[in-house]
Every structure is written in structure tokens, then in C-alpha cells.
Write a protein that holds these residues in place. Sequence first.
Motif, PDB file in Angstrom:
ATOM      1  N   ALA A  27       0.812  -1.216   0.000  1.00  0.00           N
ATOM      2  CA  ALA A  27       0.000   0.000   0.000  1.00  0.00           C
ATOM      3  C   ALA A  27       0.843   1.263   0.000  1.00  0.00           C
ATOM      4  CB  ALA A  27      -0.933  -0.003   1.203  1.00  0.00           C
ATOM      5  N   ARG A  43       0.964   3.263  -3.231  1.00  0.00           N
ATOM      6  CA  ARG A  43      -0.229   3.902  -3.795  1.00  0.00           C
ATOM      7  C   ARG A  43      -0.036   5.398  -3.999  1.00  0.00           C
ATOM      8  NH1 ARG A  43      -5.200   0.870  -0.531  1.00  0.00           N
ATOM      9  NH2 ARG A  43      -4.461  -1.266  -0.944  1.00  0.00           N
ATOM     10  N   THR A  56      -6.657   6.381  -8.843  1.00  0.00           N
ATOM     11  CA  THR A  56      -7.275   6.381  -7.512  1.00  0.00           C
ATOM     12  C   THR A  56      -8.700   6.909  -7.586  1.00  0.00           C
ATOM     13  OG1 THR A  56      -5.080   6.783  -6.565  1.00  0.00           O
ATOM     14  CG2 THR A  56      -6.982   7.151  -5.133  1.00  0.00           C
ATOM     15  N   LEU A  66     -11.025   4.295  -9.263  1.00  0.00           N
ATOM     16  CA  LEU A  66     -11.410   3.213  -8.363  1.00  0.00           C
ATOM     17  C   LEU A  66     -12.523   3.662  -7.416  1.00  0.00           C
ATOM     18  CD1 LEU A  66      -7.877   1.777  -7.537  1.00  0.00           C
ATOM     19  CD2 LEU A  66      -9.755   0.482  -8.549  1.00  0.00           C
ATOM     20  N   VAL A  73     -11.206  -1.784  -2.387  1.00  0.00           N
ATOM     21  CA  VAL A  73      -9.840  -2.281  -2.542  1.00  0.00           C
ATOM     22  C   VAL A  73      -9.326  -2.909  -1.264  1.00  0.00           C
ATOM     23  CG1 VAL A  73      -9.238  -0.699  -4.385  1.00  0.00           C
ATOM     24  CG2 VAL A  73      -8.909   0.005  -2.020  1.00  0.00           C
ATOM     25  N   SER A  87      -9.382  -6.672  -1.505  1.00  0.00           N
ATOM     26  CA  SER A  87      -8.421  -7.216  -2.457  1.00  0.00           C
ATOM     27  C   SER A  87      -8.928  -8.377  -3.280  1.00  0.00           C
ATOM     28  CB  SER A  87      -7.131  -7.645  -1.726  1.00  0.00           C
ATOM     29  OG  SER A  87      -6.503  -6.542  -1.177  1.00  0.00           O
ATOM     30  N   ALA A 130     -11.187  -5.287  -8.132  1.00  0.00           N
ATOM     31  CA  ALA A 130     -10.217  -4.188  -8.156  1.00  0.00           C
ATOM     32  C   ALA A 130      -9.199  -4.395  -9.273  1.00  0.00           C
ATOM     33  CB  ALA A 130      -9.513  -4.080  -6.808  1.00  0.00           C
ATOM     34  N   TYR A 188      -2.169  -2.548  -4.808  1.00  0.00           N
ATOM     35  CA  TYR A 188      -3.497  -2.923  -4.301  1.00  0.00           C
ATOM     36  C   TYR A 188      -3.595  -4.424  -4.023  1.00  0.00           C
ATOM     37  CZ  TYR A 188      -5.186   1.775  -5.118  1.00  0.00           C
ATOM     38  OH  TYR A 188      -5.368   3.141  -5.054  1.00  0.00           O
ATOM     39  N   ASP A 189      -2.435  -5.073  -3.900  1.00  0.00           N
ATOM     40  CA  ASP A 189      -2.369  -6.474  -3.493  1.00  0.00           C
ATOM     41  C   ASP A 189      -3.149  -7.387  -4.440  1.00  0.00           C
ATOM     42  OD1 ASP A 189      -1.465  -8.522  -1.887  1.00  0.00           O
ATOM     43  OD2 ASP A 189      -3.179  -8.449  -0.530  1.00  0.00           O
ATOM     44  N   GLN A 190      -2.956  -7.185  -5.733  1.00  0.00           N
ATOM     45  CA  GLN A 190      -3.611  -7.987  -6.761  1.00  0.00           C
ATOM     46  C   GLN A 190      -2.586  -8.835  -7.505  1.00  0.00           C
ATOM     47  OE1 GLN A 190      -7.142  -7.610  -6.973  1.00  0.00           O
ATOM     48  NE2 GLN A 190      -6.605  -6.467  -5.147  1.00  0.00           N
TER      49      GLN A 190
END
Length: 350
Positions: free
Chosen positions: A158, A161, A169, A172, A179, A182, A317, A343-345
Motif C-alpha cells: 500500500a 499507492r 485512484t 477506483l 480495494v 483485495s 479491483a 493494491y495487493d492484486q
Amino acid sequence: MPFQLRHGDLTETPADALVNAANERLAPGGGVCGAIFEAAGPAELDAACRAVAPCPTGSAVATPAFRLPVGHVIHAVGPRWQDGRHGERELLASAYRSALAVASSLGDRSVAFPLISAGIYGMPRETALEVATEAITGYLADTDDSLEVSLVLLDEPAALRRTLPPGLTAYLAEQGVDVGSSPDLDRSMASGDTGAFFPQAAPAMPQAAPCATPRDAAVPPKRRHSVKDLLSRRLASLDKGFSDTLLDLIDERGLADSAVYHRANMSRQHFSKIRSNPDYRPGKPTVLALAVALELPLAQAETLLARAGYAFSPSSAADVIVRWFIEEGRYDIFDINEALYAYDQRFLGA
């Protein structure tokens, strides 16, 4: 070729070689350097380093890894940050390229790096990350696309970001994507593109007109054959599959295969499987990576997804992030993967 960002402890990262952010004397230090010495065995690694020191800034040299569960430690010397006008970027890029060249010469197939020069050497983290990405991906594209390279960051994802485009941003937020939860790019899919597959629905078959023949009358054989012929014609008219559609798009753009899989952050071996198998069933990250590599506008990207049985999900996301980059005409897959990491994707391609 795959290049990816990771979050965690470099000394616990699976790889053939780990890269140490070293000083010119190759002496034990703090931070990542200290952790590597401690994990390898301080006395053994120090003795090995003394035997090959010094190492000029922008260069790299290898030693045994001793207690570390890897083949080698590659010591890369990055520059101290002054003001950005003393060749710091060029020296840092040289350190990455030198380390990768050493890894290739030793036969290593996977390498894990820290973010060199971003610690006590004072280079701004955004600059260090930009140089690292450009140097690593440039080397892989030009020299050795079979290496798998990880850049292991200490910061939480994060933290990145704040460096992302403000428009992303806002987008989203406009889409109402949570988000924090996740949602991933098809968590059911393994990274090797196996697992769940959602095929396109076949075109609806037309309903036959009501038959005026008495119930007990036999259906003439001729009518049964005509239904079979109709089914054959319908099946023949189905849309092309994913593989054929992809290869047509590549040909239309006059691109070499190498350009496509480099832009998609894919290995040559992975792409060869797609090209050689008309029935290949890709994972969603692979389809999106190839859509980005081909710089497809949104409508064509949606068509390519549909050929593989997928669609953009407004509640994911990851999908919303990738869609924003495509709508904006921003097709650098490493910029996209940086946003996905933040965004931890799941990444595209790698």
C-alpha cells in the motif's frame, strides 16, 4: 522473462541467486546487507568477500551463498545519492545489469534483488524503483529473456499507492470498488493457467416449428438428417477461439512473437504453448497481459477476453485497474503491475 515485485524478506525468497546491496569493499553492513551476511554465516561470507574485493560502483561479483538456500550471492554496488546530477541513475542501472549478467554467466535461472541504493545510500525510493524496473526489464528483453527476476520490497504494497496516477485512484473510487478486500484476478486459477475455465455459451439453437404430424407417426429419417446438418453448420459458424484470435491480432499488427511476449511479461516457453496449441485455455491474467502487449482498445480487449471465456468484472479491483490503464491508452505492463502490486492484486503475465 517474468519480472515481478514481491513483499517480504529477501533472505527467504526462493531463487537460484540473491543479490546483496553491497559497498565497494564488500564489507558487512546494515539493512539488507547485514541480513544476508547473518543468514549466510557472517565469517564465511566475509572471508569470501575479502577474496574478491573491491568491487567498483555499478559493478557486481558473486560469492558462494554458504548457509543460504540458494546457489550464489551476487554483490551489486549501487551509488550513493547526491542530487541526481552525478550519474546516480546510470550507475544504479549498471549495477542491476551487471548482477544479471553475472547470474546468467553462472547459469542461474532465477534471481531476487533488493531495492538497491534506496536505504542508507539515500536514493529516493520512487527513483530507485523506476531505475530498477527499467534496468531489469531492459536487460531481459535485450539479453536473456529466460531469467525470472523478483524485486523484493520491504515496504507494504500500500505504500506504493501514493506514487500511482491520481486518475487511477479517483477511478477506483468512482467505480465503488472495495480495494480493502483485495479481490484477485481469478483466485481459482493457478499461475500456470490451469483450473477453472468458463467457456462461451454456444449460439442458441432455433426452435423447430410445431409438427402437424399425428403423434404416432414416425419422424421421417430425412428430417433427422436435416437437424444434424443444421447443427454442423451452427458449430462451424462459432467464433474463433482464443488462440486463433490472438494469432490473427499479432499478424494484423505485424509483430514478432518476441515483441509480444516481452511486452506481456511472459516467458518464451509460455508463449510457445499458446502458439502451438489451438485449444490452449489461458488464465485471465494471461489474456489481459496479451491484450496490453498488443495495445488493444477496450472493445478489442473485451473480445479477446470473451474468446477465452472471461469478461471485465466491475466488482474486481484488479479488473478495474487494468481497464483504467487500457481506457487511458497506457500500455506499459510494468506500470500496470506496479499498480496491481500496490493494491495487493495478482500480476499480469508473470
